[in-house]
Design an enzyme around this catalytic site. Structure first.
Site, PDB file in Angstrom:
ATOM      1  N   ILE A 129       0.839  -1.208   0.000  1.00 48.94           N
ATOM      2  CA  ILE A 129       0.000   0.000   0.000  1.00 48.94           C
ATOM      3  C   ILE A 129       0.872   1.256   0.000  1.00 48.94           C
ATOM      4  CG2 ILE A 129      -1.901   1.212   1.135  1.00 48.94           C
ATOM      5  CD1 ILE A 129      -2.710  -1.435   2.416  1.00 48.94           C
TER       6      ILE A 129
ATOM      7  N   ALA B 178      -3.717  -7.544  17.343  1.00 53.40           N
ATOM      8  CA  ALA B 178      -3.445  -7.014  18.687  1.00 53.40           C
ATOM      9  C   ALA B 178      -2.312  -5.995  18.636  1.00 53.40           C
ATOM     10  CB  ALA B 178      -3.097  -8.158  19.637  1.00 53.40           C
TER      11      ALA B 178
ATOM     12  N   TYR C 246      -1.306 -10.245  15.087  1.00 48.60           N
ATOM     13  CA  TYR C 246      -1.174  -9.085  14.185  1.00 48.60           C
ATOM     14  C   TYR C 246      -2.147  -7.983  14.597  1.00 48.60           C
ATOM     15  CZ  TYR C 246      -2.380  -6.200  10.112  1.00 48.60           C
ATOM     16  OH  TYR C 246      -2.683  -5.133   9.282  1.00 48.60           O
TER      17      TYR C 246
ATOM     18  N   LEU D  13      13.192  -2.485   4.551  1.00 47.09           N
ATOM     19  CA  LEU D  13      13.380  -3.563   3.563  1.00 47.09           C
ATOM     20  C   LEU D  13      13.402  -4.934   4.247  1.00 47.09           C
ATOM     21  CD1 LEU D  13      15.874  -2.077   0.923  1.00 47.09           C
ATOM     22  CD2 LEU D  13      13.373  -2.093   0.907  1.00 47.09           C
TER      23      LEU D  13
ATOM     24  N   ASN E  95     -14.267 -16.429   0.737  1.00 46.61           N
ATOM     25  CA  ASN E  95     -12.968 -16.771   0.129  1.00 46.61           C
ATOM     26  C   ASN E  95     -13.123 -17.742  -1.035  1.00 46.61           C
ATOM     27  OD1 ASN E  95     -11.670 -15.130   1.972  1.00 46.61           O
ATOM     28  ND2 ASN E  95     -11.190 -16.792   3.387  1.00 46.61           N
TER      29      ASN E  95
ATOM     30  N   ASP F 146      15.103   1.687  10.118  1.00 41.33           N
ATOM     31  CA  ASP F 146      14.085   1.089  10.974  1.00 41.33           C
ATOM     32  C   ASP F 146      13.238   2.181  11.647  1.00 41.33           C
ATOM     33  OD1 ASP F 146      12.701  -0.375  12.911  1.00 41.33           O
ATOM     34  OD2 ASP F 146      14.400  -1.712  13.265  1.00 41.33           O
TER      35      ASP F 146
ATOM     36  N   ASN G 213      -7.105  -4.952   1.312  1.00 38.96           N
ATOM     37  CA  ASN G 213      -6.784  -4.358   0.006  1.00 38.96           C
ATOM     38  C   ASN G 213      -6.443  -5.434  -1.010  1.00 38.96           C
ATOM     39  OD1 ASN G 213      -5.406  -1.073   0.205  1.00 38.96           O
ATOM     40  ND2 ASN G 213      -6.706  -2.010   1.750  1.00 38.96           N
TER      41      ASN G 213
ATOM     42  N   ALA H  86      -5.358 -20.836  12.809  1.00 40.22           N
ATOM     43  CA  ALA H  86      -5.778 -20.781  14.216  1.00 40.22           C
ATOM     44  C   ALA H  86      -6.462 -19.439  14.492  1.00 40.22           C
ATOM     45  CB  ALA H  86      -4.564 -20.944  15.120  1.00 40.22           C
TER      46      ALA H  86
ATOM     47  N   ASP I 167      -9.020  -2.656   9.756  1.00 40.57           N
ATOM     48  CA  ASP I 167     -10.341  -3.043  10.287  1.00 40.57           C
ATOM     49  C   ASP I 167     -10.243  -4.285  11.170  1.00 40.57           C
ATOM     50  OD1 ASP I 167      -9.930  -5.016   8.355  1.00 40.57           O
ATOM     51  OD2 ASP I 167     -11.883  -4.748   7.365  1.00 40.57           O
TER      52      ASP I 167
HETATM   53  P1  NAD Z   1       3.491  -4.771   3.473  1.00 39.86           P
HETATM   54  O1  NAD Z   1       3.855  -5.912   4.347  1.00 39.86           O
HETATM   55  O2  NAD Z   1       3.327  -4.993   2.010  1.00 39.86           O
HETATM   56  O3  NAD Z   1       4.612  -3.625   3.627  1.00 39.86           O
HETATM   57  C1  NAD Z   1       5.139  -3.251   4.870  1.00 39.86           C
HETATM   58  C2  NAD Z   1       6.378  -2.400   4.615  1.00 39.86           C
HETATM   59  O4  NAD Z   1       6.873  -1.931   5.881  1.00 39.86           O
HETATM   60  C3  NAD Z   1       7.518  -3.151   3.931  1.00 39.86           C
HETATM   61  O5  NAD Z   1       8.065  -2.384   2.899  1.00 39.86           O
HETATM   62  C4  NAD Z   1       8.534  -3.342   5.055  1.00 39.86           C
HETATM   63  O6  NAD Z   1       9.886  -3.416   4.590  1.00 39.86           O
HETATM   64  C5  NAD Z   1       8.285  -2.119   5.907  1.00 39.86           C
HETATM   65  N1  NAD Z   1       8.700  -2.289   7.310  1.00 39.86           N
HETATM   66  C6  NAD Z   1       8.400  -3.336   8.137  1.00 39.86           C
HETATM   67  N2  NAD Z   1       8.946  -3.135   9.343  1.00 39.86           N
HETATM   68  C7  NAD Z   1       9.570  -1.930   9.287  1.00 39.86           C
HETATM   69  C8  NAD Z   1      10.297  -1.165  10.236  1.00 39.86           C
HETATM   70  N3  NAD Z   1      10.503  -1.612  11.493  1.00 39.86           N
HETATM   71  N4  NAD Z   1      10.784   0.034   9.854  1.00 39.86           N
HETATM   72  C9  NAD Z   1      10.599   0.504   8.582  1.00 39.86           C
HETATM   73  N5  NAD Z   1       9.946  -0.190   7.647  1.00 39.86           N
HETATM   74  C10 NAD Z   1       9.419  -1.391   8.000  1.00 39.86           C
HETATM   75  O7  NAD Z   1       2.203  -4.129   4.101  1.00 39.86           O
HETATM   76  P2  NAD Z   1       0.943  -3.435   3.386  1.00 39.86           P
HETATM   77  O8  NAD Z   1      -0.010  -4.483   2.998  1.00 39.86           O
HETATM   78  O9  NAD Z   1       1.428  -2.460   2.404  1.00 39.86           O
HETATM   79  O10 NAD Z   1       0.304  -2.660   4.624  1.00 39.86           O
HETATM   80  C11 NAD Z   1       0.682  -1.319   4.906  1.00 39.86           C
HETATM   81  C12 NAD Z   1      -0.045  -0.858   6.150  1.00 39.86           C
HETATM   82  O11 NAD Z   1      -1.453  -0.942   5.934  1.00 39.86           O
HETATM   83  C13 NAD Z   1       0.257  -1.685   7.384  1.00 39.86           C
HETATM   84  O12 NAD Z   1       0.306  -0.821   8.508  1.00 39.86           O
HETATM   85  C14 NAD Z   1      -0.937  -2.623   7.483  1.00 39.86           C
HETATM   86  O13 NAD Z   1      -1.167  -3.016   8.812  1.00 39.86           O
HETATM   87  C15 NAD Z   1      -2.045  -1.736   6.959  1.00 39.86           C
HETATM   88  N6  NAD Z   1      -3.183  -2.434   6.334  1.00 39.86           N
HETATM   89  C16 NAD Z   1      -2.988  -3.318   5.309  1.00 39.86           C
HETATM   90  C17 NAD Z   1      -4.082  -3.916   4.701  1.00 39.86           C
HETATM   91  C18 NAD Z   1      -3.914  -4.880   3.539  1.00 39.86           C
HETATM   92  O14 NAD Z   1      -4.915  -5.413   3.060  1.00 39.86           O
HETATM   93  N7  NAD Z   1      -2.717  -5.101   3.034  1.00 39.86           N
HETATM   94  C19 NAD Z   1      -5.382  -3.623   5.145  1.00 39.86           C
HETATM   95  C20 NAD Z   1      -5.551  -2.710   6.191  1.00 39.86           C
HETATM   96  C21 NAD Z   1      -4.446  -2.119   6.766  1.00 39.86           C
HETATM   97  P1  TYD Z   2      -5.080 -12.647   3.917  1.00 38.78           P
HETATM   98  O1  TYD Z   2      -4.867 -12.205   2.511  1.00 38.78           O
HETATM   99  O2  TYD Z   2      -3.950 -13.297   4.634  1.00 38.78           O
HETATM  100  O3  TYD Z   2      -5.601 -11.378   4.716  1.00 38.78           O
HETATM  101  P2  TYD Z   2      -6.224 -11.293   6.235  1.00 38.78           P
HETATM  102  O4  TYD Z   2      -5.939 -12.539   6.951  1.00 38.78           O
HETATM  103  O5  TYD Z   2      -5.456 -10.140   6.802  1.00 38.78           O
HETATM  104  O6  TYD Z   2      -7.673 -11.012   6.057  1.00 38.78           O
HETATM  105  O7  TYD Z   2      -6.305 -13.666   3.961  1.00 38.78           O
HETATM  106  C1  TYD Z   2      -7.567 -13.304   3.434  1.00 38.78           C
HETATM  107  C2  TYD Z   2      -8.532 -14.442   3.718  1.00 38.78           C
HETATM  108  O8  TYD Z   2      -8.096 -15.599   2.967  1.00 38.78           O
HETATM  109  C3  TYD Z   2      -8.546 -14.884   5.163  1.00 38.78           C
HETATM  110  O9  TYD Z   2      -9.878 -15.301   5.510  1.00 38.78           O
HETATM  111  C4  TYD Z   2      -7.617 -16.061   5.205  1.00 38.78           C
HETATM  112  C5  TYD Z   2      -7.831 -16.699   3.848  1.00 38.78           C
HETATM  113  N1  TYD Z   2      -6.654 -17.412   3.302  1.00 38.78           N
HETATM  114  C6  TYD Z   2      -6.807 -18.727   2.818  1.00 38.78           C
HETATM  115  O10 TYD Z   2      -7.905 -19.316   2.857  1.00 38.78           O
HETATM  116  N2  TYD Z   2      -5.709 -19.356   2.308  1.00 38.78           N
HETATM  117  C7  TYD Z   2      -4.486 -18.768   2.257  1.00 38.78           C
HETATM  118  O11 TYD Z   2      -3.515 -19.420   1.774  1.00 38.78           O
HETATM  119  C8  TYD Z   2      -4.347 -17.421   2.737  1.00 38.78           C
HETATM  120  C9  TYD Z   2      -3.021 -16.715   2.701  1.00 38.78           C
HETATM  121  C10 TYD Z   2      -5.475 -16.788   3.246  1.00 38.78           C
END
Ligand code: NAD
Ligand code: TYD
Length: 347
Positions: A13, A152, A150, A36, A249, A60, A180, A274, A126
């Protein structure tokens, strides 16, 4: 000129957000602080690497000296850095607590020593609401009931934010987006995993009965919402970001297979996660009042996502070759060996 300090900008994101900032805000200068980790991918920002307005700093979010220096240069902060995968938090959650809680604290502490800071966007999730029954939609004032390590750790970060808003009057806005989907998401997540496995005729692992529900928000819609919150959100307020694009799913996996012309027999039902939250769902009426609404329904979001992975094999093949191989074996090796085959209509 506005200087944006973005943390975690090499992730899914964050990278989409930086691309948008540089595209939509002519006066933007972006500093991207990213550690990274396995999830940080410099390829995500290859197209802006040489831009004058863009600067990458490897480091970091928990490092107070570095963060202090960078925050002093910033007018606004957008804080994405996190460990973001629930399954990994079930294997080892120490890094989640460190980055989410200590990293957020480190940024907040630096932010309160920058009197010119206009806004701090804290990206939460969320998932802090925990499992939400079908037909229900969380509102921002609902209690937080995180159920995974996560979630928590994300809730812990939010508590720090609220404390800094109340105590020091820091201008922080909190966003709680749903799941997303879109370009540049790491293969560990459900949609990219199913998409890339299907493209190579590998099995699609569905946890449990495959009837968990997520609200699939297209990343472009999310970053538009985050941009609005960063500029127009009320300091001290929390905003849900959702799309009401709920799907089971199993239906998501089937949609991906249909888009790729692959058989449903690639689906496998595997041992459940789990403490698996069955559903998340948010009411996003509050952010709607700022003029935002999602532009992509589920079908548009999944189609654009699948097509991006089809067109960018170079991007995800590099990810699949790296650390992911070992993770995949650990997470799915035994699960797939014990899997139940697909039967039409569910498990
Ligand atoms: P991601 O795992 O793709 O990217 C996380 C980034 O943070 C990576 O580039 C990693 O190198 C960097 N990072 C990790 N620890 C770090 C540290 N200690 N210092 C500096 N950089 C660090 O995550 P994402 O999916 O892009 O999510 C971004 C944010 O949005 C997160 O806070 C996540 O909780 C939140 N979020 C994600 C989703 C989703 O669907 N992906 C949904 C809701 C909220
Ligand atoms: P995920 O993309 O890991 O996002 P989140 O757990 O943060 O919602 O998982 C999305 C949904 O898909 C979740 O209900 C867990 C399920 N899932 C599977 O059924 N198989 C898989 O291999 C993965 C990674 C997720």
């Amino acid at each position: 000129m506005t200087t944006y300090l973005v943390t975690g900008g090499c992730g899914f994101i964050g990278s989409n957000f930086i691309l948008r900032l540089l595209r939509e805000h002519r006066d933007a200068r972006v500093i991207n602080l990213d550690k990274l980790t396995y999830a940080g991918n410099p390829d995500n920002l290859r197209e802006v690497e040489q831009d004058e307005g863009y600067r990458f700093v490897e480091g970091d979010a928990c490092d107070p000296t570095l963060v202090g220096e960078l925050v002093q240069q910033a007018d606004v902060i957008a804080h994405f850095a996190a460990e973001s995968h629930v399954d990994r938090s079930l294997m080892e959650s120490g890094a989640f607590i460190t980055t989410e809680v200590l990293g957020t604290y480190t940024l907040l502490e630096a932010a309160r020593h920058n009197p010119k800071l206009k806004r701090f966007l804290h990206v939460s999730t969320d998932e802090v609401y925990g499992d939400v029954a079908e037909g229900q939609f969380s509102v921002e004032t609902d209690p937080l009931r995180p159920r995974s390590p996560y979630a928590a750790s994300k809730a812990g970060a939010e508590m720090q934010v609220i404390a800094y808003v109340e105590t020091y009057g820091l201008p922080v806005v909190v966003a709680r987006p749903g799941n997303n989907v879109g370009p540049r998401q790491h293969l560990e997540k459900f949609v990219p995993l199913c998409t890339t496995n299907a493209m190579d005729d590998r099995p699609l692992p569905l946890y449990g009965d495959g009837r968990q529900q997520r609200d699939w928000l297209f990343v472009e819609d999310n970053i538009e919402a985050l941009d609005i919150l960063l500029h127009e959100g009320e300091p001290g307020e929390v905003y849900n970001v959702g799309a009401k694009n709920h799907r089971y799913n199993i239906d998501v996996a089937e949609a991906i297979l249909d888009l790729l012309g692959k058989p449903k027999s690639l689906i496998r039902f595997v041992e459940d996660r789990a403490g698996h939250d069955r559903r998340y769902g948010v009411d996003y009426g509050k952010i709607s009042k700022l003029g935002w609404s999602p532009s992509h329904d589920f079908e548009a979001a999944i189609e654009k996502t699948v097509r991006w992975y089809e067109e960018n094999r170079w991007w995800w093949e590099a990810v699949r070759e790296g650390e992911f191989k070992e993770y995949y074996e650990k997470q799915y090796g035994q699960r797939l060996a014990d899997a139940r085959p697909y039967t039409s209509g569910g498990s």
